[in-house]
Write a protein that holds these residues in place. Structure first.
Motif, PDB file in Angstrom:
ATOM      1  N   ASP A  96       0.909  -1.096   0.074  1.00 50.25           N
ATOM      2  CA  ASP A  96       0.164   0.109  -0.026  1.00 50.25           C
ATOM      3  C   ASP A  96       0.864   1.176   0.021  1.00 50.25           C
ATOM      4  O   ASP A  96       1.865   1.214   0.250  1.00 50.25           O
ATOM      5  N   ASP A  98       0.589   5.164   1.380  1.00 54.50           N
ATOM      6  CA  ASP A  98      -0.007   6.219   2.124  1.00 54.50           C
ATOM      7  C   ASP A  98      -0.040   7.579   1.678  1.00 54.50           C
ATOM      8  O   ASP A  98       0.593   7.882   0.401  1.00 54.50           O
ATOM      9  N   ASP A  99      -0.744   8.489   2.212  1.00 57.24           N
ATOM     10  CA  ASP A  99      -0.934   9.934   1.581  1.00 57.24           C
ATOM     11  C   ASP A  99       0.539  10.583   1.781  1.00 57.24           C
ATOM     12  O   ASP A  99       0.709  11.954   1.049  1.00 57.24           O
ATOM     13  N   ARG A 100       1.314  10.254   2.672  1.00 60.63           N
ATOM     14  CA  ARG A 100       2.651  11.158   2.861  1.00 60.63           C
ATOM     15  C   ARG A 100       3.898  10.311   2.223  1.00 60.63           C
ATOM     16  O   ARG A 100       4.941  10.820   2.318  1.00 60.63           O
ATOM     17  N   ARG A 116       7.938  -0.266   6.296  1.00 56.06           N
ATOM     18  CA  ARG A 116       7.341   0.850   5.986  1.00 56.06           C
ATOM     19  C   ARG A 116       8.531   1.938   5.223  1.00 56.06           C
ATOM     20  O   ARG A 116       9.391   2.206   6.064  1.00 56.06           O
ATOM     21  N   ARG A 122       6.811  11.918  -3.378  1.00 56.55           N
ATOM     22  CA  ARG A 122       5.479  11.045  -3.299  1.00 56.55           C
ATOM     23  C   ARG A 122       5.397  10.332  -4.641  1.00 56.55           C
ATOM     24  O   ARG A 122       5.125   9.165  -4.831  1.00 56.55           O
TER      25      ARG A 122
END
Length: 144
Positions: A96, A98-100, A116, A122
């Motif tokens: 996945d 994420d937004d950051r 992570r 991004r």
């Protein structure tokens, strides 16, 4: 020998051992200076692989190398050493973004489960995630 003296000797011995490990570099975390270092380290274990692009994480502890054909090379620091892997969509349990700008990667490999990985850009995170197989329907179901 009395118990308090024995306890003091054991505590002193453990403290001395921990200090020796620390001061000899045992607690140092390796980082990648640049993409060339990641390429050289990856080539030590996989000399026949051709790398198209290299993307470093923001903390310079991990590099993702595009190998083409749905395969991605990874150089990741653990302690003062680096591990290398070649992964494909079949090796990935969950993926996945994420937004950051961080990739959450879970591998089926019992020796290294993933983690992570934060990117400064991004776009790099999204590009790496797509190369790992983010658009794979199986991974989309398992990440949810």
């Amino acid at each position: 020998m009395s118990l308090p003296v024995l306890v003091a000797l054991v505590v002193f011995g453990i403290a001395l051992s921990v200090a020796a490990v620390h001061f000899t570099g045992g607690t140092k975390t390796a980082t990648l200076a640049d993409a060339d270092q990641a390429l050289r380290r990856f080539a030590e274990d996989f000399p026949d692989e051709l790398v198209a692009t290299v993307r470093l994480t923001a903390d310079a502890r991990t590099a993702f190398l595009d190998l083409g054909n749905g395969r991605t090379g990874i150089v990741h620091s653990i302690g003062d050493c680096f591990l290398t892997r070649i992964v494909s969509a079949s090796d990935i349990v969950a993926l996945d973004v994420d937004d950051r700008g961080a990739i959450l990667l879970k591998l089926a490999d019992f020796t290294w489960k993933g983690g992570r990985f934060v990117f400064a850009d991004r776009t790099d995170a999204k590009t790496v995630a797509v190369a790992l197989g983010l658009d794979n329907p199986r991974l989309a179901r398992e990440a949810a």
